[in-house]
Design a protein around this motif. Structure first.
Motif, mmCIF file in Angstrom:
data_model
loop_
_atom_site.group_PDB
_atom_site.id
_atom_site.type_symbol
_atom_site.label_atom_id
_atom_site.label_comp_id
_atom_site.label_asym_id
_atom_site.label_seq_id
_atom_site.Cartn_x
_atom_site.Cartn_y
_atom_site.Cartn_z
ATOM 1 N N TYR A 137 0.829 -1.202 0.000
ATOM 2 C CA TYR A 137 0.000 0.000 0.000
ATOM 3 C C TYR A 137 0.870 1.261 0.000
ATOM 4 O O TYR A 137 0.613 2.218 -0.732
ATOM 5 C CB TYR A 137 -0.915 0.019 1.223
ATOM 6 C CG TYR A 137 -2.164 -0.810 1.078
ATOM 7 C CD1 TYR A 137 -3.007 -0.651 -0.021
ATOM 8 C CD2 TYR A 137 -2.535 -1.726 2.051
ATOM 9 C CE1 TYR A 137 -4.154 -1.403 -0.155
ATOM 10 C CE2 TYR A 137 -3.688 -2.483 1.930
ATOM 11 C CZ TYR A 137 -4.503 -2.309 0.825
ATOM 12 O OH TYR A 137 -5.643 -3.053 0.700
ATOM 13 N N LEU A 145 -0.073 -2.632 -9.997
ATOM 14 C CA LEU A 145 -1.382 -2.154 -9.548
ATOM 15 C C LEU A 145 -1.811 -2.960 -8.340
ATOM 16 O O LEU A 145 -1.884 -4.192 -8.407
ATOM 17 C CB LEU A 145 -2.416 -2.293 -10.676
ATOM 18 C CG LEU A 145 -3.844 -1.843 -10.347
ATOM 19 C CD1 LEU A 145 -3.881 -0.360 -10.060
ATOM 20 C CD2 LEU A 145 -4.780 -2.186 -11.500
ATOM 21 N N LEU A 147 -4.747 -3.878 -5.754
ATOM 22 C CA LEU A 147 -6.199 -3.862 -5.624
ATOM 23 C C LEU A 147 -6.611 -4.504 -4.305
ATOM 24 O O LEU A 147 -6.168 -5.609 -3.981
ATOM 25 C CB LEU A 147 -6.860 -4.614 -6.785
ATOM 26 C CG LEU A 147 -6.636 -4.048 -8.184
ATOM 27 C CD1 LEU A 147 -7.299 -4.943 -9.217
ATOM 28 C CD2 LEU A 147 -7.163 -2.626 -8.288
ATOM 29 N N CYS A 148 -7.438 -3.793 -3.543
ATOM 30 C CA CYS A 148 -7.995 -4.325 -2.296
ATOM 31 C C CYS A 148 -9.343 -4.956 -2.610
ATOM 32 O O CYS A 148 -10.274 -4.280 -3.045
ATOM 33 C CB CYS A 148 -8.144 -3.209 -1.271
ATOM 34 S SG CYS A 148 -8.838 -3.732 0.297
ATOM 35 N N ASP A 192 -8.915 0.270 -6.124
ATOM 36 C CA ASP A 192 -7.574 0.758 -6.414
ATOM 37 C C ASP A 192 -7.272 1.853 -5.411
ATOM 38 O O ASP A 192 -7.798 2.974 -5.511
ATOM 39 C CB ASP A 192 -7.502 1.287 -7.852
ATOM 40 C CG ASP A 192 -6.091 1.730 -8.233
ATOM 41 O OD1 ASP A 192 -5.208 1.717 -7.355
ATOM 42 O OD2 ASP A 192 -5.877 2.089 -9.414
ATOM 43 N N THR A 195 -6.009 5.394 -6.819
ATOM 44 C CA THR A 195 -6.893 6.299 -7.564
ATOM 45 C C THR A 195 -8.304 6.360 -6.997
ATOM 46 O O THR A 195 -9.052 7.286 -7.313
ATOM 47 C CB THR A 195 -6.971 5.866 -9.027
ATOM 48 O OG1 THR A 195 -7.580 4.557 -9.112
ATOM 49 C CG2 THR A 195 -5.585 5.814 -9.648
ATOM 50 N N LYS A 197 -10.620 4.159 -7.713
ATOM 51 C CA LYS A 197 -11.522 3.495 -8.642
ATOM 52 C C LYS A 197 -11.953 2.132 -8.085
ATOM 53 O O LYS A 197 -11.143 1.417 -7.494
ATOM 54 C CB LYS A 197 -10.841 3.300 -9.995
ATOM 55 C CG LYS A 197 -11.711 2.588 -11.025
ATOM 56 C CD LYS A 197 -10.974 2.390 -12.340
ATOM 57 C CE LYS A 197 -11.831 1.634 -13.343
ATOM 58 N NZ LYS A 197 -11.128 1.409 -14.631
ATOM 59 N N LEU A 218 -11.591 -8.327 -13.792
ATOM 60 C CA LEU A 218 -10.411 -7.549 -13.420
ATOM 61 C C LEU A 218 -9.338 -7.642 -14.491
ATOM 62 O O LEU A 218 -8.701 -6.638 -14.840
ATOM 63 C CB LEU A 218 -9.860 -8.033 -12.070
ATOM 64 C CG LEU A 218 -10.705 -7.796 -10.828
ATOM 65 C CD1 LEU A 218 -9.976 -8.326 -9.589
ATOM 66 C CD2 LEU A 218 -11.032 -6.324 -10.655
ATOM 67 N N VAL A 222 -7.942 -4.180 -16.249
ATOM 68 C CA VAL A 222 -6.623 -3.698 -15.846
ATOM 69 C C VAL A 222 -5.782 -3.455 -17.088
ATOM 70 O O VAL A 222 -5.729 -4.316 -17.980
ATOM 71 C CB VAL A 222 -5.940 -4.712 -14.911
ATOM 72 C CG1 VAL A 222 -4.489 -4.327 -14.670
ATOM 73 C CG2 VAL A 222 -6.684 -4.790 -13.597
ATOM 74 N N VAL A 228 -0.304 -7.102 -11.354
ATOM 75 C CA VAL A 228 -1.466 -6.937 -10.489
ATOM 76 C C VAL A 228 -1.234 -7.669 -9.171
ATOM 77 O O VAL A 228 -0.843 -8.838 -9.160
ATOM 78 C CB VAL A 228 -2.746 -7.469 -11.167
ATOM 79 C CG1 VAL A 228 -3.944 -7.275 -10.249
ATOM 80 C CG2 VAL A 228 -2.964 -6.755 -12.489
#
Length: 246
Positions: A137, A145, A147-148, A192, A195, A197, A218, A222, A228
């Motif tokens: 993070y 990228l 992603l949570c 994300d 950002t 998003k 996803l 992406v 990722v």
């Protein structure tokens, strides 16, 4: 601070003379008037002069022993037929007023109506995993990228029985009081963190096949060329986990 003022005033300067109040004030970081005040109080009353003078107004009506009883009862007991103490119930138990109980609870930071959960991990690699997640993070790698991912199951799909009436001047939008149940739905979402998003498709069911469809979505959205990283827990699915099965 008062003691330091008195001790500094007892010292002498390079000429063997008592230190000036202005020099002591600069050393302690207070005003010259403050130094003169507490020096005079100490000369007149000695150590008793360094204490606080009695405050004006009505004397205290609640003793320290009564405060201790309230704090101890709040921390160590539980009312009958209730999950936690209220100010009204504690006032009836101790014989104090409800406002007095509120002041005591605020002074000691007691909030009997609140409860928080905690969990102790037995994973021997827990600390290393936390470092990995927090590091991803805070300092993600280049061309990557993060992603949570989480899921929300059993969302009620509700619809109003009648169309909403539009807003008019002086009248807000109006909706019918009753609704029609349309079953439940499941949301899989990926955030994300960089950002803000969110990629979040809805599915009628909560199974491995729906989770795989979510991963495929996803992959389509992406941008190509990015590595990722998915941060997610185990999605519950009938004793097994959708993420594990996928």
């Amino acid at each position: 601070m008062r003691s330091r003022i008195v001790l500094a005033c007892a010292e002498t300067d390079d000429h063997g003379l008592p230190r000036a109040a202005s020099a002591v004030a600069r050393q302690i970081g207070v005003t010259t008037e403050t130094v003169c005040k507490w020096r005079a109080r100490f000369v007149r009353d000695r150590l008793d002069g360094l204490g606080d003078a009695p405050w004006p107004g009505r004397a205290r009506t609640v003793a320290d022993e009564q405060v201790a009883v309230v704090v101890r009862a709040t921390l160590e007991t539980r009312p009958k037929n209730a999950t936690h103490w209220s100010t009204r119930a504690m006032a009836a138990k101790t014989g104090l007023s409800q406002s007095t109980i509120s002041r005591i609870w605020r002074a000691f930071g007691l909030q009997s109506h609140r409860a928080e959960s905690f969990k102790l991990s037995t994973d021997p690699l827990f600390v290393d995993k936390v470092h990995d997640v927090a590091g991803l993070y805070l300092d993600p790698p280049e061309r990557a990228l993060g992603l949570c991912v989480d899921e929300k199951s059993q969302i009620q799909a509700l619809n109003r029985s009648q169309p909403a009436l539009p807003m008019m001047p002086g009248v807000p939008e109006r909706r019918s009081h009753d609704y029609v149940r349309s079953g439940t739905t499941t949301l899989f979402a990926a955030l994300d963190a960089a950002t803000g998003k969110v990629i979040g498709p809805l599915h009628r069911r909560h199974r491995t096949i729906e989770f795989k469809k979510f991963l495929a979505k996803l992959d389509r959205e992406v941008p190509a060329g990015l590595q990722v990283h998915l941060i997610c827990d185990n999605c519950e699915n009938q004793g097994r986990t959708a993420s594990d099965q996928a």
